[in-house]
Design a protein around this motif. Structure first.
Motif, mmCIF file in Angstrom:
data_model
loop_
_atom_site.group_PDB
_atom_site.id
_atom_site.type_symbol
_atom_site.label_atom_id
_atom_site.label_comp_id
_atom_site.label_asym_id
_atom_site.label_seq_id
_atom_site.Cartn_x
_atom_site.Cartn_y
_atom_site.Cartn_z
ATOM 1 N N MET A 57 0.835 -1.201 0.000
ATOM 2 C CA MET A 57 0.000 0.000 0.000
ATOM 3 C C MET A 57 0.873 1.256 0.000
ATOM 4 S SD MET A 57 -2.876 -1.596 0.169
ATOM 5 C CE MET A 57 -2.399 -3.303 -0.186
ATOM 6 N N HIS A 58 0.483 2.242 -0.804
ATOM 7 C CA HIS A 58 1.235 3.500 -0.766
ATOM 8 C C HIS A 58 0.326 4.705 -0.605
ATOM 9 C CE1 HIS A 58 -0.004 3.714 -5.011
ATOM 10 N NE2 HIS A 58 0.260 5.007 -4.927
ATOM 11 N N ALA A 59 -0.998 4.491 -0.574
ATOM 12 C CA ALA A 59 -1.931 5.601 -0.431
ATOM 13 C C ALA A 59 -3.197 5.114 0.258
ATOM 14 C CB ALA A 59 -2.267 6.196 -1.791
ATOM 15 N N CYS A 60 -3.931 6.058 0.859
ATOM 16 C CA CYS A 60 -5.143 5.725 1.596
ATOM 17 C C CYS A 60 -6.152 6.858 1.440
ATOM 18 C CB CYS A 60 -4.813 5.506 3.074
ATOM 19 S SG CYS A 60 -6.228 5.105 4.132
ATOM 20 N N ILE A 61 -7.422 6.509 1.281
ATOM 21 C CA ILE A 61 -8.488 7.497 1.245
ATOM 22 C C ILE A 61 -9.587 7.023 2.177
ATOM 23 C CG2 ILE A 61 -9.574 6.460 -0.817
ATOM 24 C CD1 ILE A 61 -10.374 9.366 -1.606
ATOM 25 N N VAL A 62 -10.190 7.955 2.924
ATOM 26 C CA VAL A 62 -11.164 7.615 3.954
ATOM 27 C C VAL A 62 -12.434 8.442 3.784
ATOM 28 C CG1 VAL A 62 -11.651 7.505 6.439
ATOM 29 C CG2 VAL A 62 -9.326 7.064 5.607
ATOM 30 N N SER A 63 -13.571 7.764 3.833
ATOM 31 C CA SER A 63 -14.876 8.421 3.939
ATOM 32 C C SER A 63 -15.519 7.910 5.210
ATOM 33 C CB SER A 63 -15.756 8.073 2.728
ATOM 34 O OG SER A 63 -17.093 8.489 2.946
ATOM 35 N N THR A 64 -16.006 8.807 6.070
ATOM 36 C CA THR A 64 -16.606 8.361 7.315
ATOM 37 C C THR A 64 -17.803 9.206 7.699
ATOM 38 O OG1 THR A 64 -16.232 7.894 9.674
ATOM 39 C CG2 THR A 64 -14.981 9.721 8.695
ATOM 40 N N ILE A 88 -12.437 12.516 2.919
ATOM 41 C CA ILE A 88 -13.552 13.177 2.272
ATOM 42 C C ILE A 88 -14.139 14.237 3.204
ATOM 43 C CG2 ILE A 88 -15.814 12.876 1.181
ATOM 44 C CD1 ILE A 88 -13.461 11.503 -0.256
ATOM 45 N N GLY A 89 -14.309 15.446 2.681
ATOM 46 C CA GLY A 89 -14.890 16.521 3.468
ATOM 47 C C GLY A 89 -13.874 17.476 4.065
ATOM 48 N N GLU A 90 -12.597 17.090 4.042
ATOM 49 C CA GLU A 90 -11.583 17.987 4.587
ATOM 50 C C GLU A 90 -11.147 19.003 3.538
ATOM 51 O OE1 GLU A 90 -8.348 15.847 6.390
ATOM 52 O OE2 GLU A 90 -9.508 15.611 8.243
ATOM 53 N N PRO A 91 -10.720 20.186 3.970
ATOM 54 C CA PRO A 91 -10.267 21.212 3.028
ATOM 55 C C PRO A 91 -9.150 20.672 2.128
ATOM 56 C CG PRO A 91 -10.471 22.128 5.234
ATOM 57 C CD PRO A 91 -10.645 20.655 5.372
ATOM 58 N N GLY A 92 -9.240 21.015 0.862
ATOM 59 C CA GLY A 92 -8.213 20.595 -0.079
ATOM 60 C C GLY A 92 -8.492 19.280 -0.770
ATOM 61 N N VAL A 93 -9.532 18.559 -0.330
ATOM 62 C CA VAL A 93 -9.905 17.309 -0.989
ATOM 63 C C VAL A 93 -11.072 17.607 -1.934
ATOM 64 C CG1 VAL A 93 -10.711 14.942 -0.707
ATOM 65 C CG2 VAL A 93 -9.133 15.924 0.962
ATOM 66 N N ALA A 94 -10.773 17.645 -3.221
ATOM 67 C CA ALA A 94 -11.776 18.013 -4.224
ATOM 68 C C ALA A 94 -12.607 16.806 -4.622
ATOM 69 C CB ALA A 94 -11.092 18.604 -5.455
ATOM 70 N N LEU A 95 -13.923 16.995 -4.648
ATOM 71 C CA LEU A 95 -14.810 15.922 -5.086
ATOM 72 C C LEU A 95 -15.027 15.960 -6.586
ATOM 73 C CD1 LEU A 95 -17.580 16.041 -2.327
ATOM 74 C CD2 LEU A 95 -15.501 14.657 -2.380
ATOM 75 N N GLY A 96 -14.884 17.124 -7.171
ATOM 76 C CA GLY A 96 -15.099 17.250 -8.609
ATOM 77 C C GLY A 96 -16.556 17.347 -8.986
ATOM 78 N N ILE A 97 -17.440 17.602 -8.006
ATOM 79 C CA ILE A 97 -18.860 17.788 -8.289
ATOM 80 C C ILE A 97 -19.370 19.014 -7.538
ATOM 81 C CG2 ILE A 97 -19.301 15.328 -8.661
ATOM 82 C CD1 ILE A 97 -20.624 15.263 -5.875
ATOM 83 N N ILE A 101 -27.276 21.960 -2.648
ATOM 84 C CA ILE A 101 -28.264 21.947 -1.572
ATOM 85 C C ILE A 101 -28.075 23.211 -0.757
ATOM 86 C CG2 ILE A 101 -28.364 19.433 -1.532
ATOM 87 C CD1 ILE A 101 -26.655 19.455 0.980
ATOM 88 N N ASP A 102 -29.045 23.521 0.108
ATOM 89 C CA ASP A 102 -29.016 24.790 0.831
ATOM 90 C C ASP A 102 -27.807 24.916 1.749
ATOM 91 O OD1 ASP A 102 -31.375 25.479 -0.424
ATOM 92 O OD2 ASP A 102 -32.652 24.847 1.242
ATOM 93 N N LYS A 103 -27.423 23.822 2.382
ATOM 94 C CA LYS A 103 -26.277 23.831 3.288
ATOM 95 C C LYS A 103 -25.317 22.714 2.866
ATOM 96 C CE LYS A 103 -28.977 25.617 7.179
ATOM 97 N NZ LYS A 103 -29.429 25.359 8.575
ATOM 98 N N PRO A 104 -24.436 22.980 1.899
ATOM 99 C CA PRO A 104 -23.535 21.942 1.376
ATOM 100 C C PRO A 104 -22.710 21.238 2.449
ATOM 101 C CG PRO A 104 -23.490 23.862 -0.041
ATOM 102 C CD PRO A 104 -24.280 24.259 1.174
ATOM 103 N N SER A 105 -22.378 21.940 3.524
ATOM 104 C CA SER A 105 -21.545 21.346 4.570
ATOM 105 C C SER A 105 -22.265 20.220 5.313
ATOM 106 C CB SER A 105 -21.111 22.413 5.580
ATOM 107 O OG SER A 105 -22.242 22.982 6.233
#
Length: 258
Positions: A57-64, A88-97, A101-105
């Motif tokens: 393994m050389h990389a990791c991505i987490v959604s929680t 996912i959700g942290e600053p600097g991590v782009a979703l590309g979409i 919605i009214d409150k994206p956060s």
């Protein structure tokens, strides 16, 4: 290789991608108290059975959706993969979409990842139904944007509530009882959960499509979805890899390489 981790309220899924295909996937019960050093032996043994190891393994991505679990999973990546995970959700991590919605956060990480994973494979507009602790219906636009959706209690949560709130109602297996009218308590509960869930999903899909005003594909995913495969005329695809595919795509969109 990439280790993709999806933390749900009930289960946590670990998946390994080598740049060409998914090599292995495992599930563990979600426990926010489990430390990196507790995850590591189990994950190491699971990898070994698939001919893999942490050194691959050389990389990791987490959604929680369980914030308390992130600290230990971040440490798992740092100590055993020697990589800072994308979260996912942290600053600097782009979703590309775009999140329309009214409150994206407030959009859950799992719902956004599912939107990406479904759009990459099936395009839009589409409805993504994820059956887990909660059942979610997420709307993905023609251009891939996340446009909101519906959240309601999941099937297992409904069964648990019945069992705990009514002293004489047992825990039952979720399955097609073979008929609608139950002849005993167990079959009556199974009918209510099975056919009630089917009618609820079909009804909400009809309402969503009528409100949206254009044809939409429907994709079902999540731990319970497979139970209903073949019972839904409104479901176009049953796909258990939607979330993993979304994590892989987001990793690539953030410059990840293999």
């Amino acid at each position: 290789m990439l280790l993709a981790i999806d933390v749900g309220n009930t289960n946590t899924k670990f998946a390994v991608h080598d740049g060409k295909e998914w090599r292995a996937q495992w599930r563990a019960s979600t426990d926010s108290r489990r430390t990196a050093d507790e995850y590591a032996p189990w994950l190491s043994q699971s990898m070994a059975l698939a001919g893999l190891s942490f050194s691959d393994m050389h990389a990791c991505i987490v959604s929680t959706v369980v914030p308390q679990a992130l600290f230990n999973l971040r440490n798992l990546s740092r100590r055993y993969i020697e990589a800072e995970p994308l979260v996912i959700g942290e600053p600097g991590v782009a979703l590309g979409i775009e999140v329309r919605i009214d409150k994206p956060s407030e959009a859950g990480a799992d719902r956004l990842v599912n939107a990406v994973g479904a759009y990459v494979e099936y395009g839009g507009p589409c409805i993504v139904i994820d059956s887990g602790t909660a059942t979610t219906f997420d709307i993905v636009a023609k251009d891939g944007a996340f446009e909101g959706g519906i959240i309601l209690p999941g099937i297992n949560l409904s069964l648990q509530a019945l069992h705990e709130a009514a002293a004489r109602l047992p825990r039952v297996e979720i399955r097609d009882p073979g008929r609608v009218i139950g002849k005993d308590t167990v079959s009556a509960m199974q009918s209510g959960i099975y056919w009630g869930s089917i009618d609820m999903i079909e009804g909400l899909c009809r309402r969503i499509r009528a409100e949206y005003g254009e044809p939409m594909k429907t994709i079902a995913t999540g731990g319970v979805a497979s139970i209903f495969e073949g019972s839904f005329p409104y479901i176009d695809h049953f796909d258990q890899d939607v979330t993993s595919r979304g994590l892989l795509e987001i990793y690539k969109r953030n410059g990840g390489t293999f």
